[in-house]
Design an enzyme around this catalytic site. Structure first.
Site, PDB file in Angstrom:
ATOM      1  N   SER A   1      10.413 -28.428  -0.168  1.00 31.71           N
ATOM      2  CA  SER A   1      10.274 -29.287   1.005  1.00 31.71           C
ATOM      3  C   SER A   1      11.516 -30.174   1.165  1.00 31.71           C
ATOM      4  O   SER A   1      12.633 -29.682   1.154  1.00 31.71           O
ATOM      5  CB  SER A   1       8.992 -30.104   0.883  1.00 31.71           C
ATOM      6  OG  SER A   1       8.630 -30.715   2.089  1.00 31.71           O
TER       7      SER A   1
ATOM      8  N   ASP B   1       1.220 -22.796   6.569  1.00 29.77           N
ATOM      9  CA  ASP B   1       1.696 -24.109   6.131  1.00 29.77           C
ATOM     10  C   ASP B   1       1.632 -25.063   7.311  1.00 29.77           C
ATOM     11  O   ASP B   1       2.372 -24.898   8.284  1.00 29.77           O
ATOM     12  CB  ASP B   1       3.124 -23.999   5.596  1.00 29.77           C
ATOM     13  CG  ASP B   1       3.677 -25.324   5.089  1.00 29.77           C
ATOM     14  OD1 ASP B   1       2.978 -26.346   5.179  1.00 29.77           O
ATOM     15  OD2 ASP B   1       4.823 -25.334   4.592  1.00 29.77           O
TER      16      ASP B   1
ATOM     17  N   HIS C   1       1.240 -26.031   1.748  1.00 29.55           N
ATOM     18  CA  HIS C   1       2.637 -26.456   1.680  1.00 29.55           C
ATOM     19  C   HIS C   1       3.166 -26.494   0.251  1.00 29.55           C
ATOM     20  O   HIS C   1       4.364 -26.707   0.052  1.00 29.55           O
ATOM     21  CB  HIS C   1       2.753 -27.853   2.309  1.00 29.55           C
ATOM     22  CG  HIS C   1       4.152 -28.350   2.449  1.00 29.55           C
ATOM     23  ND1 HIS C   1       5.135 -27.678   3.153  1.00 29.55           N
ATOM     24  CD2 HIS C   1       4.753 -29.481   1.966  1.00 29.55           C
ATOM     25  CE1 HIS C   1       6.270 -28.354   3.103  1.00 29.55           C
ATOM     26  NE2 HIS C   1       6.063 -29.454   2.384  1.00 29.55           N
TER      27      HIS C   1
END
Length: 265
Positions: A96, A218, A246
């Site tokens: 991320s 996601d 995620h």
């Protein structure tokens, strides 16, 4: 101040190896998110784990708003770690926003890195003209308002939505625990930096072989983001895992390992 103390740096694996893996966590987690994944690489690689400043009670004393107001500050911390430890031949694996910070670090000092793995990463979370980031300004304003009003209630609702996998509620509970452990005002400040960041113009400068790993489902990073990264990062390969949520390195570590291993060879 020691960089190792500031970022709670830990060394694992084959400490005599000249090949290094650095793993960077995303928002709401810390280095423990990688433990199941890195166990598959500790025989061959020196593995560096660390916590981003503000992620937990060990690092929050070093957080200041004036410094950590953009992802470049976190990229700078990565470079500090590399320099202090004298690392080389680095494979950077980042989740991320942690992945995007690593990309910025590799752009700044390309000779220090050999390849990157970006897991559910995004250069921009906000929908723009001709670009699908996944969030509107209205949704983000509501999210930040909820965080500010009742942080722990927000965390308990946000965690299962982002983790997905409702048949395994212990995953969301664990994520909620690390998320709730953040100091609320710091979590809000970091969330705003992440969700308002826009590094679409930077990623084209990334010159390293890059593996882009995305989950099939996601809520934070839609498919369009993965396709955008693949198009604009010169030497990139995009793969989708048959996973939900995620945080596939936590929910489906074996799939993430199987995706990474061929890339490292």
């Amino acid at each position: 101040m020691s960089v190792a103390a500031r970022n709670n740096v830990q060394l694992l694996g084959n400490l005599l190896s000249d090949k290094t893996i650095i793993c960077a966590h995303g928002f709401g987690t810390d280095q423990r998110a990688w433990l199941e994944v890195v166990a598959a690489f500790t025989d061959e690689y020196k593995v560096v784990l660390f916590d981003y400043v503000g992620a937990n009670d060990k690092t929050v004393p070093f957080f200041t708003r004036w410094k950590y107001k953009h992802l470049h500050a976190y990229a700078s911390d990565i470079l500090d770690i590399i320099e202090e430890l004298g690392l080389q031949n680095i494979t950077f694996i980042g989740h991320s926003a942690g992945g995007m910070s690593g990309a910025l670090a590799a752009i700044a000092e390309p000779d220090w890195f050999s390849r990157l793995v970006l897991l559910n990463a995004s250069p921009c979370y906000l929908n723009q003209d001709g670009y699908v980031g996944g969030f509107s300004t209205t949704v983000l304003d509501e999210l930040f308002a909820q965080m500010e009003t009742n942080f722990h209630a927000w965390a308990s609702g946000f965690a299962p939505m982002v983790m997905a996998n409702p048949d395994r509620p212990h995953l969301a509970n664990a994520f909620s625990s690390t998320l709730s452990a953040m100091r609320p005002d710091v979590a809000l400040a970091i969330a705003k930096v992440i969700f308002y960041s826009d590094h679409r113009l930077d990623i084209g400068q990334l010159s390293h072989p890059t593996l882009l790993i995305q989950a099939q489902e996601d809520v934070a990073v839609p498919h369009e983001v993965g396709y955008f990264l693949e198009k604009h990062i010169p030497h990139s390969t995009l793969i989708f895992l048959d996973t939900q949520g995620h945080l596939p390195h936590i929910s489906d570590a074996s799939q993430v390992i199987r995706a990474i291993k061929p890339f490292l060879k």
